[in-house]
Design an enzyme around this catalytic site. Structure first.
Site, PDB file in Angstrom:
ATOM      1  N   HIS A 110       0.439  -0.260   2.683  1.00  0.00           N
ATOM      2  CA  HIS A 110       0.179   0.412   3.950  1.00  0.00           C
ATOM      3  C   HIS A 110       0.377   1.908   3.743  1.00  0.00           C
ATOM      4  CE1 HIS A 110       0.831   1.598   8.172  1.00  0.00           C
ATOM      5  NE2 HIS A 110       0.312   0.427   8.531  1.00  0.00           N
ATOM      6  N   ASP A 168       8.780  -3.532   1.815  1.00  0.00           N
ATOM      7  CA  ASP A 168       8.170  -3.432   3.142  1.00  0.00           C
ATOM      8  C   ASP A 168       7.969  -4.848   3.662  1.00  0.00           C
ATOM      9  OD1 ASP A 168       6.543  -3.228   5.343  1.00  0.00           O
ATOM     10  OD2 ASP A 168       4.993  -2.013   4.383  1.00  0.00           O
ATOM     11  N   GLN A 227       5.215  -7.559   7.538  1.00  0.00           N
ATOM     12  CA  GLN A 227       4.378  -8.728   7.741  1.00  0.00           C
ATOM     13  C   GLN A 227       5.073 -10.034   7.351  1.00  0.00           C
ATOM     14  OE1 GLN A 227       1.547  -8.640   9.317  1.00  0.00           O
ATOM     15  NE2 GLN A 227       1.276  -6.426   9.359  1.00  0.00           N
ATOM     16  N   LYS A 269       6.205  -6.019  15.681  1.00  0.00           N
ATOM     17  CA  LYS A 269       5.491  -7.117  15.026  1.00  0.00           C
ATOM     18  C   LYS A 269       6.272  -8.432  15.091  1.00  0.00           C
ATOM     19  CE  LYS A 269       3.268  -3.994  11.691  1.00  0.00           C
ATOM     20  NZ  LYS A 269       1.930  -3.931  12.278  1.00  0.00           N
ATOM     21  N   CYS A 294      -4.978   0.630   7.989  1.00  0.00           N
ATOM     22  CA  CYS A 294      -4.012   1.543   7.359  1.00  0.00           C
ATOM     23  C   CYS A 294      -3.835   1.229   5.877  1.00  0.00           C
ATOM     24  CB  CYS A 294      -2.669   1.504   8.074  1.00  0.00           C
ATOM     25  SG  CYS A 294      -2.731   2.124   9.764  1.00  0.00           S
TER      26      CYS A 294
END
Length: 421
Positions: A128, A205, A208, A231, A374
């Site tokens: 991202h 990260d 997700q 999210k 992104c």
């Protein structure tokens, strides 16, 4: 909340999400843009509203009842995050506005103070923008060098290339756990192990992955983890950084101001203990409390159950998409049980722009994402201007996938008739 085996998970939780029961353009809403942001259950909305209606006050600063109540609720949310990702200590959890701010915190506090000319930072082409741009800033200021892991033929993280790329010069590896475009699940535990073998730090990260699968930072052994509340059924404007205690203790403050100080003099200041050292100014109190409520909601369902149900949806989605020969899906295929990738599919259709596709699907009440998500470097690597993306969550159903597939087929038939194909 009690779950039975006679109904799907979605059947049992959809009552908690009022937004899912409205119409868009005269059609029932089918929300399939969960990788961009999740919807919020009533309990989360109530927790946010209760703070402002019943005990709105600043935290950590007052001796009166409202301030004490707000402080207790705010800090309870930190404890919930700590337990949710299995951190060792609540001092390892720093509230931020979002994952982007969390990455920037590490970049400016640790990166600017620890990297030197010639040091190497390893990222991947699937990152991202929020996990690329801050490191570009750091590289420009420090003289560090950015290196990028590319993709396997199956469009997954090239682990063999990573093992060849890393060296004694590598000081940081910063990799996404699950790609928001390819849906691939990266081998973060193995990446952390190799990074540490070379003396490098590992930032993960988890935007997700945290909302969709159980996470244990101690098992993964990441040095930092970032995530965004919006999210994971929480409001926008709240996220968090996990960092190993010894690392956070050694890092200087990222921002100066109220909350993060111990003593302020005209010529110098001293700073308070973790985690408040990194939380300058009045925080997003209501949002943090609502994040705690979102974690309660997810925990009550069970992350294992969420993961298993979303895997079933993934298998069904890919079975249905396989019936449409015109589309090209990016990233690895799931196995027969829907495992091996995230519950999303980014795809293209020859001669049809992703934005046009999303616009016509919207007219049928189906919300998907279109564009570069992104991840411009990834799309450039794949020689794509953009993709359409459908992404699922535990409140989605097979029936909604059927509506999407029907609308997609009709949309493609429309374009075929217009262009005479």
């Amino acid at each position: 909340m009690t779950f039975t085996s006679t109904k799907t998970l979605a059947d049992q939780v959809r009552k908690d999400f009022p937004i899912l029961h409205q119409e868009v353009h005269g059609k029932p809403l089918v929300y399939l843009d969960n990788a961009a942001t999740s919807q919020k259950p009533i309990s989360v909305l109530n927790a946010w509203r209760d703070y402002y209606e019943k005990y709105n006050s600043n935290v950590h600063r007052g001796a009166h009842y409202l301030s004490a109540k707000a402080t207790d609720a705010y800090e309870a949310a930190r404890d919930k995050v700590t337990n949710f990702i299995h951190a060792k200590s609540r001092q390892e959890i720093v509230f931020t506005r979002n994952a982007s701010e969390a990455i920037n915190l590490v970049a400016y506090s640790w990166g600017m103070n620890n990297l030197q000319p010639g040091d190497e930072i390893i990222l991947s082409v699937m990152e991202h923008h929020s996990n690329i741009v801050p490191w570009q800033f750091v590289a420009q200021k420090t003289g560090a060098v950015l290196k990028f892991v590319e993709l396997t033929p199956e469009e997954t993280f090239d682990f063999e290339q990573f093992k060849n790329l890393i060296s004694e010069k590598t000081k940081l590896v910063s990799i996404v756990h699950i790609s928001n475009t390819l849906g691939c699940v990266n081998p973060v535990k193995e990446i952390a192990e190799i990074a540490h073998k070379y003396g490098a730090k590992f930032l993960m990260d988890a935007c997700q992955s945290v909302p969709h699968t159980p996470i244990n930072v101690q098992e993964i052994d990441c040095d930092w983890l970032v995530a965004s509340g919006h999210k994971m059924c929480a409001p926008t404007g709240i996220g968090f950084l996990y960092g190993k205690l010894e690392l956070l203790e050694a890092m200087p403050p990222f921002m100066g101001g109220g909350e993060m100080i111990a003593e302020v003099y005209l010529d110098h200041s001293t700073y308070t203990e973790l985690p408040h050292k990194f939380e300058a100014g009045t925080p997003a109190i209501g949002e943090a409390i609502a994040l705690g409520a979102a974690i309660d909601y997810l925990t009550n369902i069970g992350m294992e159950q969420i993961h298993a149900y979303e895997a079933e949806l993934t298998a069904y989605l890919f079975e249905q998409l396989a019936q449409i020969p015109q589309i090209r899906i990016y990233g690895p295929k799931p196995d027969a049980h829907g495992e091996g990738r995230a519950a999303l599919a980014a795809f293209t259709v020859s001669e049809v722009h992703a934005n046009d596709l999303a616009t016509l699907l919207d007219q049928e009440g189906v919300a998907i994402r279109s564009g570069h998500h992104c991840t411009q470097p990834l799309h450039r690597h794949l020689e794509l201007a953009g993709t359409a993306r459908v992404s699922l969550s535990f409140y989605n159903t097979r029936e909604e996938i059927d509506v999407f597939i029907k609308a997609l087929k009709e949309t493609l038939d429309f374009f075929a008739s217009v262009f005479g194909e």
